[in-house]
Design a protein around this motif. Structure first.
Motif, PDB file in Angstrom:
ATOM      1  N   LEU A  33      31.560  35.967  30.512  1.00  9.00           N
ATOM      2  CA  LEU A  33      33.010  36.135  30.438  1.00  9.00           C
ATOM      3  C   LEU A  33      33.597  34.841  30.974  1.00  9.00           C
ATOM      4  N   ILE A  34      34.253  34.096  30.096  1.00  7.99           N
ATOM      5  CA  ILE A  34      34.828  32.837  30.555  1.00  7.99           C
ATOM      6  C   ILE A  34      36.318  32.815  30.242  1.00  7.99           C
ATOM      7  N   GLY A  35      37.015  31.928  30.910  1.00  9.81           N
ATOM      8  CA  GLY A  35      38.467  31.819  30.719  1.00  9.81           C
ATOM      9  C   GLY A  35      39.025  31.069  31.910  1.00  9.81           C
ATOM     10  N   PRO A  36      40.194  30.472  31.745  1.00 10.33           N
ATOM     11  CA  PRO A  36      40.782  29.723  32.863  1.00 10.33           C
ATOM     12  C   PRO A  36      41.081  30.631  34.056  1.00 10.33           C
ATOM     13  N   ASN A  37      41.391  30.051  35.191  1.00  7.79           N
ATOM     14  CA  ASN A  37      41.817  30.822  36.365  1.00  7.79           C
ATOM     15  C   ASN A  37      42.975  31.725  35.970  1.00  7.79           C
ATOM     16  N   GLY A  38      42.916  32.958  36.423  1.00  7.04           N
ATOM     17  CA  GLY A  38      44.034  33.869  36.172  1.00  7.04           C
ATOM     18  C   GLY A  38      44.053  34.472  34.780  1.00  7.04           C
ATOM     19  N   SER A  39      42.990  34.259  33.985  1.00  4.61           N
ATOM     20  CA  SER A  39      43.000  34.798  32.616  1.00  4.61           C
ATOM     21  C   SER A  39      42.611  36.274  32.583  1.00  4.61           C
ATOM     22  N   GLY A  40      42.162  36.830  33.714  1.00  2.68           N
ATOM     23  CA  GLY A  40      41.890  38.269  33.770  1.00  2.68           C
ATOM     24  C   GLY A  40      40.416  38.637  33.853  1.00  2.68           C
ATOM     25  N   LYS A  41      39.549  37.674  34.131  1.00  2.00           N
ATOM     26  CA  LYS A  41      38.106  37.950  34.176  1.00  2.00           C
ATOM     27  C   LYS A  41      37.755  38.986  35.245  1.00  2.00           C
ATOM     28  N   SER A  42      38.223  38.761  36.464  1.00  2.00           N
ATOM     29  CA  SER A  42      37.896  39.694  37.551  1.00  2.00           C
ATOM     30  C   SER A  42      38.494  41.070  37.269  1.00  2.00           C
ATOM     31  N   SER A  43      39.708  41.079  36.774  1.00  2.00           N
ATOM     32  CA  SER A  43      40.364  42.358  36.488  1.00  2.00           C
ATOM     33  C   SER A  43      39.594  43.120  35.415  1.00  2.00           C
ATOM     34  N   LEU A  44      39.178  42.419  34.371  1.00  2.00           N
ATOM     35  CA  LEU A  44      38.431  43.080  33.300  1.00  2.00           C
ATOM     36  C   LEU A  44      37.084  43.599  33.818  1.00  2.00           C
ATOM     37  N   LEU A  45      36.408  42.806  34.641  1.00  2.00           N
ATOM     38  CA  LEU A  45      35.116  43.258  35.180  1.00  2.00           C
ATOM     39  C   LEU A  45      35.266  44.549  35.969  1.00  2.00           C
ATOM     40  N   ARG A  46      36.337  44.621  36.756  1.00  2.00           N
ATOM     41  CA  ARG A  46      36.558  45.824  37.573  1.00  2.00           C
ATOM     42  C   ARG A  46      36.824  47.049  36.692  1.00  2.00           C
ATOM     43  N   LEU A  47      37.526  46.834  35.603  1.00  2.00           N
ATOM     44  CA  LEU A  47      37.751  47.942  34.659  1.00  2.00           C
ATOM     45  C   LEU A  47      36.435  48.368  34.021  1.00  2.00           C
ATOM     46  N   LEU A  48      35.622  47.382  33.633  1.00  2.00           N
ATOM     47  CA  LEU A  48      34.353  47.697  32.968  1.00  2.00           C
ATOM     48  C   LEU A  48      33.416  48.459  33.891  1.00  2.00           C
ATOM     49  N   ALA A  49      33.459  48.111  35.180  1.00  2.00           N
ATOM     50  CA  ALA A  49      32.546  48.734  36.144  1.00  2.00           C
ATOM     51  C   ALA A  49      33.078  50.064  36.670  1.00  2.00           C
ATOM     52  N   GLY A  50      34.265  50.421  36.266  1.00  2.00           N
ATOM     53  CA  GLY A  50      34.823  51.700  36.714  1.00  2.00           C
ATOM     54  C   GLY A  50      35.411  51.633  38.116  1.00  2.00           C
ATOM     55  N   LEU A  51      35.628  50.424  38.639  1.00  2.00           N
ATOM     56  CA  LEU A  51      36.224  50.283  39.970  1.00  2.00           C
ATOM     57  C   LEU A  51      37.742  50.400  39.890  1.00  2.00           C
ATOM     58  N   ARG A  52      38.247  50.324  38.657  1.00  2.00           N
ATOM     59  CA  ARG A  52      39.683  50.438  38.457  1.00  2.00           C
ATOM     60  C   ARG A  52      39.907  51.215  37.167  1.00  2.00           C
ATOM     61  N   ARG A  53      40.908  52.086  37.184  1.00  2.00           N
ATOM     62  CA  ARG A  53      41.239  52.868  35.994  1.00  2.00           C
ATOM     63  C   ARG A  53      42.140  52.064  35.067  1.00  2.00           C
ATOM     64  N   PRO A  54      41.801  52.004  33.791  1.00  2.00           N
ATOM     65  CA  PRO A  54      42.700  51.300  32.868  1.00  2.00           C
ATOM     66  C   PRO A  54      43.992  52.095  32.653  1.00  2.00           C
ATOM     67  N   ALA A  55      45.068  51.398  32.309  1.00  2.00           N
ATOM     68  CA  ALA A  55      46.311  52.088  31.942  1.00  2.00           C
ATOM     69  C   ALA A  55      46.117  52.772  30.597  1.00  2.00           C
ATOM     70  N   SER A  56      45.348  52.112  29.723  1.00  2.00           N
ATOM     71  CA  SER A  56      44.964  52.756  28.466  1.00  2.00           C
ATOM     72  C   SER A  56      43.625  52.197  28.015  1.00  2.00           C
ATOM     73  N   GLY A  57      42.977  52.932  27.125  1.00  2.00           N
ATOM     74  CA  GLY A  57      41.649  52.534  26.665  1.00  2.00           C
ATOM     75  C   GLY A  57      40.567  53.173  27.508  1.00  2.00           C
ATOM     76  N   ARG A  58      39.311  52.932  27.139  1.00  2.00           N
ATOM     77  CA  ARG A  58      38.214  53.526  27.904  1.00  2.00           C
ATOM     78  C   ARG A  58      36.963  52.667  27.834  1.00  2.00           C
ATOM     79  N   VAL A  59      36.041  52.964  28.766  1.00  2.00           N
ATOM     80  CA  VAL A  59      34.767  52.253  28.823  1.00  2.00           C
ATOM     81  C   VAL A  59      33.656  53.280  28.675  1.00  2.00           C
ATOM     82  N   GLU A  60      32.699  52.988  27.824  1.00  2.00           N
ATOM     83  CA  GLU A  60      31.522  53.851  27.707  1.00  2.00           C
ATOM     84  C   GLU A  60      30.294  53.081  28.144  1.00  2.00           C
ATOM     85  N   ILE A  61      29.534  53.688  29.052  1.00  2.00           N
ATOM     86  CA  ILE A  61      28.252  53.127  29.435  1.00  2.00           C
ATOM     87  C   ILE A  61      27.212  54.123  28.966  1.00  2.00           C
ATOM     88  N   ASN A  62      26.288  53.639  28.179  1.00  2.00           N
ATOM     89  CA  ASN A  62      25.325  54.522  27.548  1.00  2.00           C
ATOM     90  C   ASN A  62      25.991  55.695  26.836  1.00  2.00           C
TER      91      ASN A  62
END
Ligand SMILES: Nc1ncnc2c1ncn2[C@@H]1O[C@H](COP(=O)(O)OP(=O)(O)O)[C@@H](O)[C@H]1O
Ligand SMILES: [Mg+2]
Length: 254
Positions: A33-62
């Motif tokens: 996951l690459i992108g300039p500072n502030g592009s949302g990498k950390s935020s997206l990772l937290r959503l993917l890992a389930g550490l944060r609930r998305p406002a919309s959309g979902r993540v499926e693991i297995n």
């Protein structure tokens, strides 16, 4: 295990930080996951890992919606290495790594041989066996980072999310850690800011710009002069490398 994100969005107040992100990580794949500072990498990772609930959309693991999976069950499968996590002082290195076993233990179970083996193996993987009794607070930044990675490894996860895991590491350990993550038999998503390291170790790369995916594909497909110019605002030459066609970026100082 696969990780699939469907139309993830998240923001704070009226600011959208992650915007309609969909992506797929196949079993055993290493996604950068690459992108300039502030592009949302950390935020997206937290959503993917389930550490944060998305406002919309979902993540499926297995193929399971992680919003439906109890936290402890999820943490037996998923490990997260934070960008620069703090740990309470006055603990030994081995104690920090032992915390990785928490999701596998119940209130009644004692410390098992399997726990011990996982901890020893994890310390060895990050080259910290000789430091296991050393106090956490006496470690350098890079050594702390390696211990946090060991804690995640001791969890024996099937999916690992890492947020700039090579910050503070010397070049030997940057390469060692990324090679190890790539070679582990698990699915991983790694936010990285060194584009050449991303090219060397990732099977595929997602480029984030202002919270949206602006490119996704093999390192060769994604690391183009145009993207480096338009997204990262640098002028660079892309050189092919002997390493299975992986690109190498040469930045120009002028
Ligand atoms: N909890 C929050 N509250 C307000 N703004 C936030 C919060 N988390 C992240 N941001 C903002 O969202 C943007 C993306 O941040 P982040 O996901 O940390 O990006 P990256 O990891 O790519 O540098 C940044 O502008 C950051 O300031
Ligand atoms: Mg970040």
């Amino acid at each position: 295990m696969s990780v699939v994100a469907h139309n993830l969005s998240w923001g704070v107040k009226r600011k959208t930080i992650v915007s309609d992100v969909s992506l797929t990580v196949g079993p055993g794949e290493t996604l950068g996951l690459i992108g300039p500072n502030g592009s949302g990498k950390s935020s997206l990772l937290r959503l993917l890992a389930g550490l944060r609930r998305p406002a919309s959309g979902r993540v499926e693991i297995n193929e399971q919606d992680i919003a439906q999976v109890p936290r402890k069950a999820l943490s037996r499968q998923v490990a997260f290495v934070q960008q620069s996590a703090e740990t309470d002082t006055n603990v030994a290195v081995a104690d920090v790594v032992r915390l990785g076993r928490t999701p596998h233990r119940s209130a009644l179970s004692g410390w098992s041989e399997a726990d011990e083996t996982a901890v020893r193996g994890a310390l060895a993987r990050v080259d910290m066996t000789s430091r296991s009794a050393q106090a956490w607070q006496t470690l350098s930044g890079g050594e702390r980072q390696r211990v946090h990675i060991a804690r995640a490894l001791a969890q024996v996860p099937q999916v690992m999310f890492l947020d700039e895991p090579t910050n503070h590491l010397d070049i030997h350990h940057q390469i060692e850690i990324l090679r190890m993550v790539r070679d582990l038999d698990l699915t991983s998503v790694i936010a990285l800011h060194d584009l050449n390291l991303a090219a060397m170790f990732c099977d595929r790369i997602v480029v984030l710009q202002e919270g949206s995916v602006c490119a996704c594909g093999t390192p060769q497909a994604v690391l183009t002069r145009d993207i480096l110019h338009d997204v990262f605002r640098v002028t660079a030459q892309i050189e092919g490398s002997a390493d299975a066609g992986r690109p190498h970026i040469r930045y120009s100082a002028g």
